[in-house]
Design an enzyme around this catalytic site. Structure first.
Site, PDB file in Angstrom:
ATOM      1  CB  SER A  53      -0.909   0.019   1.232  1.00 22.66           C
ATOM      2  OG  SER A  53      -0.123   0.285   2.383  1.00 22.66           O
ATOM      3  CG  ASP A  86      -4.137  -2.240  -1.345  1.00 21.18           C
ATOM      4  OD1 ASP A  86      -5.127  -2.235  -2.100  1.00 21.18           O
ATOM      5  OD2 ASP A  86      -4.217  -2.359  -0.105  1.00 21.18           O
ATOM      6  CG  HIS A  87      -6.028   1.398  -0.263  1.00 21.18           C
ATOM      7  ND1 HIS A  87      -7.272   1.927  -0.486  1.00 21.18           N
ATOM      8  CD2 HIS A  87      -6.230   0.227   0.393  1.00 21.18           C
ATOM      9  CE1 HIS A  87      -8.195   1.116   0.022  1.00 21.18           C
ATOM     10  NE2 HIS A  87      -7.586   0.068   0.545  1.00 21.18           N
ATOM     11  CG  ASP A 108      -8.316   4.773  -2.574  1.00 25.00           C
ATOM     12  OD1 ASP A 108      -9.384   5.338  -2.871  1.00 25.00           O
ATOM     13  OD2 ASP A 108      -8.043   4.383  -1.429  1.00 25.00           O
ATOM     14  CD  GLU A 138     -12.203   2.241  -2.148  1.00 21.36           C
ATOM     15  OE1 GLU A 138     -11.340   1.367  -2.044  1.00 21.36           O
ATOM     16  OE2 GLU A 138     -12.536   2.981  -1.215  1.00 21.36           O
ATOM     17  CG  HIS A 208     -10.554  -2.757  -0.398  1.00 22.26           C
ATOM     18  ND1 HIS A 208      -9.305  -2.202  -0.355  1.00 22.26           N
ATOM     19  CD2 HIS A 208     -10.806  -3.036  -1.700  1.00 22.26           C
ATOM     20  CE1 HIS A 208      -8.816  -2.123  -1.585  1.00 22.26           C
ATOM     21  NE2 HIS A 208      -9.708  -2.621  -2.426  1.00 22.26           N
ATOM     22  N   GLY A 209     -11.093  -4.543   3.476  1.00 16.58           N
ATOM     23  CA  GLY A 209     -11.444  -4.653   4.885  1.00 16.58           C
ATOM     24  C   GLY A 209     -11.903  -6.047   5.266  1.00 16.58           C
ATOM     25  CG  ASN A 230      -7.808  -6.116  -1.078  1.00 16.10           C
ATOM     26  OD1 ASN A 230      -7.632  -6.980  -1.924  1.00 16.10           O
ATOM     27  ND2 ASN A 230      -7.734  -4.837  -1.344  1.00 16.10           N
ATOM     28  CB  THR A 233      -6.373  -5.490  10.212  1.00 14.81           C
ATOM     29  OG1 THR A 233      -6.405  -4.210   9.569  1.00 14.81           O
ATOM     30  CG2 THR A 233      -6.379  -5.297  11.720  1.00 14.81           C
TER      31      THR A 233
HETATM   32  O1  G3H Z   1      -6.549  -2.855   0.990  1.00 18.63           O
HETATM   33  C1  G3H Z   1      -6.364  -3.544   2.007  1.00 18.63           C
HETATM   34  C2  G3H Z   1      -7.454  -4.172   2.708  1.00 18.63           C
HETATM   35  O2  G3H Z   1      -8.639  -3.589   2.431  1.00 18.63           O
HETATM   36  C3  G3H Z   1      -7.175  -4.665   4.077  1.00 18.63           C
HETATM   37  O3  G3H Z   1      -8.190  -4.364   5.027  1.00 18.63           O
HETATM   38  O4  G3H Z   1      -6.722  -4.461   7.008  1.00 18.63           O
HETATM   39  O5  G3H Z   1      -9.173  -4.351   7.246  1.00 18.63           O
HETATM   40  O6  G3H Z   1      -8.112  -6.422   6.371  1.00 18.63           O
HETATM   41  P1  G3H Z   1      -8.029  -4.937   6.497  1.00 18.63           P
HETATM   42 ZN    ZN Z   2      -8.366  -1.619   1.394  1.00 20.08          ZN
END
Ligand code: G3H
Ligand code: ZN
Length: 279
Positions: A53, A86-87, A108, A138, A208-209, A230, A233
């Site tokens: 990222s 990424d991003h 992004d 995005e 994402h997330g 993706n 965390t």
């Molecule tokens: O672009 C990266 C991801 O969206 C990671 O999200 O850290 O919440 O798993 P996350």
């Molecule tokens: Zn992300």
């Protein structure tokens, strides 16, 4: 770049679309993240995406060293390992994707007004396609990134269709209920919306997330059109938890290998679990 050719994002993701499955993309911060992700993927026998990222690039004060390490890790892997930026919010950084040895980028522009997001994304997409780079963009913030916490945000299917037609991107990251940086798997995805987005966009969707998404929800998302999942965390929760417990149990420890090694193993386990969920 010299050495063994690294798998191209387009090849791996096109194959996933044809086989109706998703490819997991994990965020790399340190060399050990890359090693752990590949170890987990090799154990599972699955292709995997290593992604870097803009935030991680900032942490390393530039992309060159960490990107070169990721290229080497990918070249040495016994499974297909794709390298992805990424991003990326800085278009000039996106235009360095090929030079770094990567084959795809997520541009992004989500915080830009719609028209500006379209204009910037189209400019980057044109460069990508002239340079054999796969591009994800995005629309609609995925909540939580850098204070833009907005778990209620959803991507509108009609707007998404207009966006992909106007920009020519290869895949779209959409907001469907997940949120960045969650440390517990408690997000609820809007599967009905995923289905409608898949139908209206007609391109692979990106989730994402995903660290905050329960396993059964992730598997269902992959079945309903999410092609790239993706995860970031969850690796850091495992890494930091292992370091903390190692240091807590031995106050005399000084050799970093003694606590980074279990941390790397803990990340590889998270990777293996996620790949099993998505298999
Ligand atoms: O672009 C990266 C991801 O969206 C990671 O999200 O850290 O919440 O798993 P996350
Ligand atoms: Zn992300």
């Amino acid at each position: 770049m010299n050495g063994v050719p690294v798998a191209h994002s387009r090849t791996v993701l096109d194959r996933a679309v044809a086989e109706s499955r998703a490819v997991a993309a994990f965020n790399v911060i340190t060399l050990e993240h890359a090693e752990a992700i590949v170890a987990g993927a090799e154990k599972a026998g699955s292709p995997v995406i290593l992604q870097l990222s803009e935030n991680a690039i900032r942490f390393h004060a530039g992309p060159r060293a960490i990107a070169a390490a990721m290229v080497a890790v990918a070249q040495d892997a016994s499974v297909d390992v794709v390298l992805h930026l990424d991003h990326i919010t800085d278009p000039e950084l996106a235009l360095r994707t090929a030079e770094l040895g990567f084959s795809s980028v997520m541009f992004d522009g989500a915080i830009l007004p719609f028209d500006e997001n379209v204009a910037e994304t189209r400019r980057v997409a044109e460069w990508c396609h002239a340079n054999d780079i796969w591009i994800e963009a995005e629309l609609g913030e995925v909540g939580g990134k850098d204070g833009a916490h907005a778990p209620g945000v959803r991507t509108d299917p009609a707007e998404a269709a207009e966006f992909v037609a106007a920009t020519g991107v290869d895949a779209l990251a959409v907001a469907v209920g997940s949120s960045h940086a969650m440390t517990e798997k408690s997000a609820a995805l809007d599967h009905e919306l995923i289905g409608r987005l898949r139908a209206s966009v007609g391109l692979p969707l990106v989730l994402h997330g995903s660290s905050g998404v329960p396993d059964h929800e992730l598997a269902e998302a992959a079945r309903s059109g999410m092609v790239k999942i993706n995860i970031g965390t969850a690796l850091n929760v495992a890494f930091t938890g292992a370091v903390r417990s190692r240091l807590d149990t031995d106050a005399t420890l000084v050799d970093p290998r003694r606590y980074i090694s279990p941390a790397r193993d803990a990340m590889a386990e998270v990777v293996g679990h996620a790949l099993k969920v998505l298999a």
